[in-house]
Structure formats: structure tokens, C-alpha cells
Design an enzyme around this catalytic site. Structure first.
Site, PDB file in Angstrom:
ATOM      1  N   GLY A   1       0.802  -1.219   0.000  1.00  0.00           N
ATOM      2  CA  GLY A   1       0.000   0.000   0.000  1.00  0.00           C
ATOM      3  C   GLY A   1       0.832   1.266   0.000  1.00  0.00           C
ATOM      4  N   ASN A   2       2.067   1.196   0.537  1.00  0.00           N
ATOM      5  CA  ASN A   2       2.922   2.382   0.578  1.00  0.00           C
ATOM      6  C   ASN A   2       3.353   2.828  -0.811  1.00  0.00           C
ATOM      7  OD1 ASN A   2       4.446  -0.080   0.582  1.00  0.00           O
ATOM      8  ND2 ASN A   2       6.287   1.080   0.963  1.00  0.00           N
TER       9      ASN A   2
ATOM     10  N   LYS B   1     -12.931  -8.897   8.639  1.00  0.00           N
ATOM     11  CA  LYS B   1     -12.224  -7.842   7.923  1.00  0.00           C
ATOM     12  C   LYS B   1     -13.057  -6.567   7.895  1.00  0.00           C
ATOM     13  CE  LYS B   1      -8.766  -6.392   5.375  1.00  0.00           C
ATOM     14  NZ  LYS B   1      -7.396  -6.299   5.893  1.00  0.00           N
TER      15      LYS B   1
ATOM     16  N   LYS C   1      -3.932  -9.708  -0.630  1.00  0.00           N
ATOM     17  CA  LYS C   1      -3.313  -9.521  -1.947  1.00  0.00           C
ATOM     18  C   LYS C   1      -2.058 -10.374  -2.114  1.00  0.00           C
ATOM     19  CE  LYS C   1      -0.278  -5.678  -0.783  1.00  0.00           C
ATOM     20  NZ  LYS C   1       0.898  -6.598  -0.718  1.00  0.00           N
TER      21      LYS C   1
ATOM     22  N   LYS D   1       2.637 -12.553   4.283  1.00  0.00           N
ATOM     23  CA  LYS D   1       3.676 -12.408   3.250  1.00  0.00           C
ATOM     24  C   LYS D   1       4.594 -13.633   3.259  1.00  0.00           C
ATOM     25  CE  LYS D   1       3.568  -7.400   3.858  1.00  0.00           C
ATOM     26  NZ  LYS D   1       2.535  -7.184   2.863  1.00  0.00           N
TER      27      LYS D   1
END
Length: 312
Positions: free
Chosen positions: A12-13, A128, A212, A274
């Protein structure tokens, strides 16, 4: 270095929180990706969409709830809308950077559907948070009116909660693979893709959010990628993160990763998915590798200079 097919998952960054900030940040994002394209690699880009899909959902919900002309837009449609406008920004930035370097390479965004199981336990445990914040009274009223579930979110107010199921397959993966083979840079599966379930009448969108990075691992598997690169806010994965004993990791085998996961070294909301996504991609495939690093270090990490490389 030989040419490799890679899936790059942008954090997102790399995108920012609103359209203006996104346009500014995406220029440096494109520069880092074109560095890899310039070396001849095949690239598929996927990205988050948390702020963007939330912005669209809040705006359309607010208008509908306050007598505006905009109808309530369902969550899967908001996901599709965010894929479109983020994809537009990304492909334009990539096209501009490619042209600046004299590289003739087409870019395309693919609106992507991700199949999930209707029986996934996540649909029984909605966790979520999405959309806007409400008071408890507002949330209870909306729950009664819509049938949606709401929960208190970290002392900031009440928000709608949806499922976060596991991705099973990417519907458009043959299209994505075909575009890459034709020489295109492909942007796909934004926000983990639009969650859909398979039924007697075909595919149907559902209100859910797919991680994602887990989705990126599925794409990488389906298009037979050589490398999965997960870009985040840190240069390397660390043990004992944010403590005086913090140790950065340059290499991580599957066995070591599982040991650290069992020891609770990786936070569930950030590094854990991740690392698990990297494991999913490399286990059983000694020729593959996954890399976790920052956007600024992507090229160096691919060369082994920095980042955390995960192997079987």
C-alpha cells in the site's frame, strides 16, 4: 542474469491514500518496475486497494444514506471500480517511464476475479473491517436494515465486517499468461481480485476481502512464474521485530520459515501472510524463489544484494 517471469505484489505504501497522492507515488513505483523490465524480465504486477475501495464504498454509501442520487454499490463492484482506476494510474505511469527510456512495451490492466469457496470458514467468522465508521447505534440500525454485520474497530468506531477467504484460483490467469507471452506488462488482481464463488449458474461476486499477497502467490503459481516479489515497507524480514534483539534475515528456507511462524515471530496482520505466501509459492519447487523487500530495493534484491530470499 537470465530473463525471468516474475509477479510483483505492491504494498500500500506504493500507492498512497487518495488519487492525488497515488499519482505522485506511482511515478517512483513505475521507475522501480521498469528497472526490471529494462533487464528483459517478464512482469505481472498486483497491488493492494484498501484505501481506494474503502473510499469508493464510503462515498456511495454516504450518498445513498443521505438522499443522494447515487445508489448503494455492492462491495464486489467497488472492488472492480478500484481495480480499474488503480490500473489506469499504474499502466499510464509505466507507459510514460517506458517511453522515457525508449522501450517499446505495451501495458494492460485486467479486471480480475478470484474464486473462493462458499464453504470457506471465513464466511462464518467475518473479521475484515471495510468502509466507513459509525456509532454503535448507527451500526445496529444499519445491521437491522441491511443484514450486514458490524463490529467495533480498535476504538475508532463501528464498521461493517466481511469475510477474508483463501484464494483458490484466478479466473483470468490464461488471459494474463497470454498477454505476458505476447510481450505485455500486465496489471492484475488488484486488492486480491474480486471475490467470486462458483455455483450452478456460474460465477457470483461476494462481499469479501482477499489478502493480496496470498492472491499474488496463486497468480504466480498459475502463470508458472520463476520469482514472486512481495514489496512492503521494510527492506528485510526480521526476527524479534522492533526490539533491541531485532535480526534481519537475508535468506529463509521453508523449514526455517515454518519454525519462525510456529514461534510467533511474524505478526498476523502484516508479515505473516507475506511469509506464508512465499512458502506457498516455493515449497516443492526448488527452482523458484520468493523475495520480500521494499520498493526502493527491488532491483538490488533480485540480484541478491539485499532483501529476504525465501527458497524451498
Amino acid at each position: 542474469m537470465s530473463t525471468q517471469r516474475m509477479v510483483i505484489a505492491l504494498g500500500g505504501n506504493a500507492l498512497g491514500n487518495d488519487p492525488e497522492e497515488q499519482l505522485r507515488l506511482i511515478t517512483s513505483t513505475a521507475h522501480a518496475i521498469v528497472d526490471l523490465l529494462e533487464e528483459g524480465h517478464e512482469v505481472i504486477v498486483t497491488h493492494g486497494n484498501g484505501p481506494q475501495v474503502g473510499m469508493l464504498k464510503v462515498a456511495t454509501d454516504y450518498s445513498a444514506q443521505h438522499g443522494g442520487a447515487t445508489p448503494v454499490v455492492p462491495f464486489p463492484e467497488c472492488s472492480a471500480m478500484s481495480q480499474g482506476y488503480i490500473g489506469y494510474h499504474l499502466q499510464q505511469a509505466l507507459e510514460n517511464e517506458l517511453a522515457h527510456r525508449g522501450l517499446n512495451k505495451p501495458c494492460a490492466s485486467v479486471i480480475t476475479q478470484t474464486v473462493v469457496s462458499a464453504s470457506d470458514p471465513a464466511f462464518e467468522n467475518l473479521s475484515k473491517p471495510v468502509g466507513g465508521f459509525y456509532t454503535e447505534d448507527e451500526a445496529r440500525r444499519l445491521a437491522a436494515e441491511t443484514g450486514h454485520q458490524y463490529a467495533e474497530d480498535s476504538g475508532r468506531g463501528w464498521r461493517r465486517v466481511v469475510a477474508s477467504p483463501q484464494p483458490q484460483r484466478i479466473v483470468e490467469s490464461p488471459v494474463i499468461a497470454g498477454l505476458v507471452e505476447s510481450g505485455a506488462v500486465v496489471i492484475s488482481a488488484g486488492g486480491g481480485g474480486i471475490p467470486v464463488v462458483e455455483g450452478r449458474d456460474g460465477l457470483t461476486g461476494v462481499a469479501a476481502v482477499i489478502d493480496k499477497d496470498r492472491c499474488a502467490a496463486v497468480i504466480a503459481e498459475q502463470v508458472d512464474a520463476d520469482v514472486l516479489i512481495i514489496l512492503t515497507a521494510v527492506e528485510k524480514v526480521a526476527l524479534d521485530f522492533h526490539t533491541p534483539q531485532q535480526r534481519d534475515l537475508a535468506q529463509l528456507t521453508a523449514a526455517e520459515a515454518r519454525e519462525h511462524i510456529e514461534a510467533g515471530q511474524f505478526a498476523p496482520g502484516s508479515m505473516l501472510p507475506k511469509v506464508e505466501s512465499c512458502l506457498q509459492f516455493v515449497e516443492g519447487h526448488p527452482q523458484r524463489k520468493a523475495i520480500i523487500t521494499s520498493l526502493a530495493c527491488a532491483k538490488e534484491a533480485l540480484s541478491g544484494v539485499t532483501g529476504t530470499v525465501v527458497t524451498a
